[in-house]
Scaffold this motif. Structure first.
Motif, PDB file in Angstrom:
ATOM      1  N   ALA A   1      74.207  46.003  40.715  1.00 28.86           N
ATOM      2  CA  ALA A   1      73.115  45.286  41.557  1.00 28.86           C
ATOM      3  C   ALA A   1      72.290  46.694  42.218  1.00 28.86           C
ATOM      4  O   ALA A   1      71.388  46.450  42.667  1.00 28.86           O
ATOM      5  CB  ALA A   1      73.883  44.520  42.750  1.00 28.86           C
ATOM      6  N   GLY A   2      73.217  47.531  42.699  1.00 30.36           N
ATOM      7  CA  GLY A   2      72.763  48.893  43.218  1.00 30.36           C
ATOM      8  C   GLY A   2      71.610  49.431  42.283  1.00 30.36           C
ATOM      9  O   GLY A   2      70.479  49.957  42.741  1.00 30.36           O
ATOM     10  N   LYS A   3      71.885  49.653  40.928  1.00 28.69           N
ATOM     11  CA  LYS A   3      70.989  50.179  40.182  1.00 28.69           C
ATOM     12  C   LYS A   3      69.894  49.484  40.001  1.00 28.69           C
ATOM     13  O   LYS A   3      68.775  49.739  39.859  1.00 28.69           O
ATOM     14  CB  LYS A   3      71.780  50.182  38.586  1.00 28.69           C
ATOM     15  CG  LYS A   3      72.966  51.465  38.729  1.00 28.69           C
ATOM     16  CD  LYS A   3      73.675  51.488  37.485  1.00 28.69           C
ATOM     17  CE  LYS A   3      74.584  52.589  37.363  1.00 28.69           C
ATOM     18  NZ  LYS A   3      75.339  52.677  36.262  1.00 28.69           N
ATOM     19  N   ARG A   4      69.826  47.997  40.004  1.00 32.56           N
ATOM     20  CA  ARG A   4      68.786  47.122  39.944  1.00 32.56           C
ATOM     21  C   ARG A   4      67.799  47.336  40.935  1.00 32.56           C
ATOM     22  O   ARG A   4      66.675  47.558  40.768  1.00 32.56           O
ATOM     23  CB  ARG A   4      69.152  45.706  39.645  1.00 32.56           C
ATOM     24  CG  ARG A   4      69.794  45.479  38.331  1.00 32.56           C
ATOM     25  CD  ARG A   4      69.690  43.968  38.230  1.00 32.56           C
ATOM     26  NE  ARG A   4      70.535  43.033  39.227  1.00 32.56           N
ATOM     27  CZ  ARG A   4      71.617  43.013  39.279  1.00 32.56           C
ATOM     28  NH1 ARG A   4      72.553  43.259  38.370  1.00 32.56           N
ATOM     29  NH2 ARG A   4      72.379  42.354  40.307  1.00 32.56           N
ATOM     30  N   TYR A   5      68.417  47.403  42.288  1.00 37.71           N
ATOM     31  CA  TYR A   5      67.757  47.745  43.465  1.00 37.71           C
ATOM     32  C   TYR A   5      67.111  48.785  43.343  1.00 37.71           C
ATOM     33  O   TYR A   5      65.878  48.814  43.761  1.00 37.71           O
ATOM     34  CB  TYR A   5      68.491  47.768  44.655  1.00 37.71           C
ATOM     35  CG  TYR A   5      67.907  47.803  45.921  1.00 37.71           C
ATOM     36  CD1 TYR A   5      67.206  46.981  46.510  1.00 37.71           C
ATOM     37  CD2 TYR A   5      67.789  49.116  46.354  1.00 37.71           C
ATOM     38  CE1 TYR A   5      66.524  47.056  47.588  1.00 37.71           C
ATOM     39  CE2 TYR A   5      66.995  49.380  47.557  1.00 37.71           C
ATOM     40  CZ  TYR A   5      66.328  48.481  48.347  1.00 37.71           C
ATOM     41  OH  TYR A   5      65.719  48.809  49.530  1.00 37.71           O
ATOM     42  N   TYR A   6      67.824  49.890  42.721  1.00 35.61           N
ATOM     43  CA  TYR A   6      66.957  51.307  42.928  1.00 35.61           C
ATOM     44  C   TYR A   6      65.924  51.433  41.968  1.00 35.61           C
ATOM     45  O   TYR A   6      64.646  51.958  42.087  1.00 35.61           O
ATOM     46  CB  TYR A   6      68.185  52.536  42.329  1.00 35.61           C
ATOM     47  CG  TYR A   6      67.250  53.538  42.489  1.00 35.61           C
ATOM     48  CD1 TYR A   6      67.154  54.514  43.524  1.00 35.61           C
ATOM     49  CD2 TYR A   6      67.016  54.419  41.021  1.00 35.61           C
ATOM     50  CE1 TYR A   6      66.665  55.703  43.441  1.00 35.61           C
ATOM     51  CE2 TYR A   6      66.505  55.604  41.058  1.00 35.61           C
ATOM     52  CZ  TYR A   6      66.396  56.191  41.958  1.00 35.61           C
ATOM     53  OH  TYR A   6      65.796  57.378  41.904  1.00 35.61           O
ATOM     54  N   GLU A   7      66.102  50.613  40.661  1.00 33.47           N
ATOM     55  CA  GLU A   7      64.986  50.632  39.762  1.00 33.47           C
ATOM     56  C   GLU A   7      63.565  49.899  40.494  1.00 33.47           C
ATOM     57  O   GLU A   7      62.520  50.366  40.043  1.00 33.47           O
ATOM     58  CB  GLU A   7      65.352  50.027  38.533  1.00 33.47           C
ATOM     59  CG  GLU A   7      66.318  50.838  37.347  1.00 33.47           C
ATOM     60  CD  GLU A   7      65.608  52.195  37.357  1.00 33.47           C
ATOM     61  OE1 GLU A   7      64.417  52.337  36.792  1.00 33.47           O
ATOM     62  OE2 GLU A   7      66.350  53.307  37.398  1.00 33.47           O
ATOM     63  N   ARG A   8      63.907  48.894  40.888  1.00 33.47           N
ATOM     64  CA  ARG A   8      62.815  48.275  41.617  1.00 33.47           C
ATOM     65  C   ARG A   8      61.984  48.857  42.743  1.00 33.47           C
ATOM     66  O   ARG A   8      60.999  48.616  42.937  1.00 33.47           O
ATOM     67  CB  ARG A   8      63.216  46.759  42.022  1.00 33.47           C
ATOM     68  CG  ARG A   8      63.511  45.655  41.057  1.00 33.47           C
ATOM     69  CD  ARG A   8      63.700  44.166  41.557  1.00 33.47           C
ATOM     70  NE  ARG A   8      64.436  44.193  42.720  1.00 33.47           N
ATOM     71  CZ  ARG A   8      65.967  43.985  42.501  1.00 33.47           C
ATOM     72  NH1 ARG A   8      66.524  43.702  41.422  1.00 33.47           N
ATOM     73  NH2 ARG A   8      66.735  43.797  43.668  1.00 33.47           N
TER      74      ARG A   8
END
Length: 188
Positions: free
Chosen positions: A65-72
Motif C-alpha cells: 500500500a505504501g508503494k502504491r501511494y508513493y507511485e500515485r
C-alpha cells in the motif's frame, strides 16, 4: 466554548464534550468526551500507540500500500521531503545509515570502486596530489563560506553516452547544490 458542566447534562443536550473543571485520574484539567474519556488522555494515548506501532514490523500488505501511494503521489512526497528542515534531513540520513550499515558500506564501496576504476594507471604522483588538493580546497571552501562544496567530475564517471576519468583536468570544485542539479549529465 461553553461546555456542559456534567456528563448527564451533556448526554441530555446531545453535546459531544463536557467540562467539570476538575482533574482527571491522570491530572489533566481538560474537557472530556461525553463517552467519558479526557481529551488530553486521548491525545497522550494516541501518541503512545503511534510510537508503539512504528516499532512493529510492517506487513506485506502495508508495504504494498505504501508503494502504491508513493507511485500515485511521487511529486507530492518528494516536495514534502524537500520542504523538511535540513537538520531533520540530516537526522533521517544518519538514522538510515545506522539502521542499514550493510547498504551504506555497499554504497561507499561502489563509489570508491568507481573512482578507482576511473583513475588511469599512468597518472603521475603530482597529478594524484593535485586531485587530493581539489578535495582539500572543497573542504576549505565549505568551512570558509558555510556552503557545502564538492569535487565534481566535468564529464561524469558513469553516463549513457560517455564516461569520464578521475583525472585533475576532469575535476572542478563547485557548490553541492550545483552538483546535485547537474547530477549525471554533461553540462556545456
Amino acid at each position: 466554548m461553553n461546555y456542559p458542566a456534567t456528563r448527564e447534562e451533556a448526554k441530555r443536550t446531545g453535546a459531544k464534550f463536557y467540562f467539570t473543571g476538575k482533574p482527571c485520574s491522570r491530572g489533566h484539567v481538560a474537557p472530556r468526551k461525553t463517552k467519558g474519556a479526557c481529551v488530553d488522555c486521548i491525545k497522550e494515548d494516541w501518541v503512545t500507540d503511534n510510537e508503539r506501532r512504528k516499532l512493529l514490523p510492517k506487513s506485506e500488505a502495508s508495504k504494498a500500500a505504501g508503494k502504491r501511494y508513493y507511485e500515485r503521489n511521487k511529486e507530492a512526497v518528494k516536495a514534502r521531503a524537500d520542504a523538511r528542515p535540513n537538520e531533520e534531513k540530516r537526522i533521517h540520513r544518519e538514522t538510515y545509515r545506522l539502521n542499514n550499515p550493510e547498504q551504506h558500506r555497499v554504497k561507499c564501496n561502489v563509489r570508491r570502486r568507481r573512482h578507482r576504476e576511473a583513475t588511469p594507471a599512468w597518472l603521475t604522483k603530482e597529478q594524484k596530489d593535485s586531485i587530493k588538493q581539489l578535495y582539500i580546497e572543497a573542504q576549505k571552501l565549505t568551512k570558509l563560506t558555510g556552503v557545502r562544496y564538492e569535487v565534481d567530475h566535468i564529464i561524469p564517471l558513469t553516463n549513457d553516452s560517455v564516461c569520464g576519468l578521475h583525472v585533475p583536468w576532469n575535476l572542478q570544485v563547485i557548490p553541492k547544490l550545483e552538483n546535485l542539479k547537474k547530477a549525471n549529465k554533461i553540462v556545456a
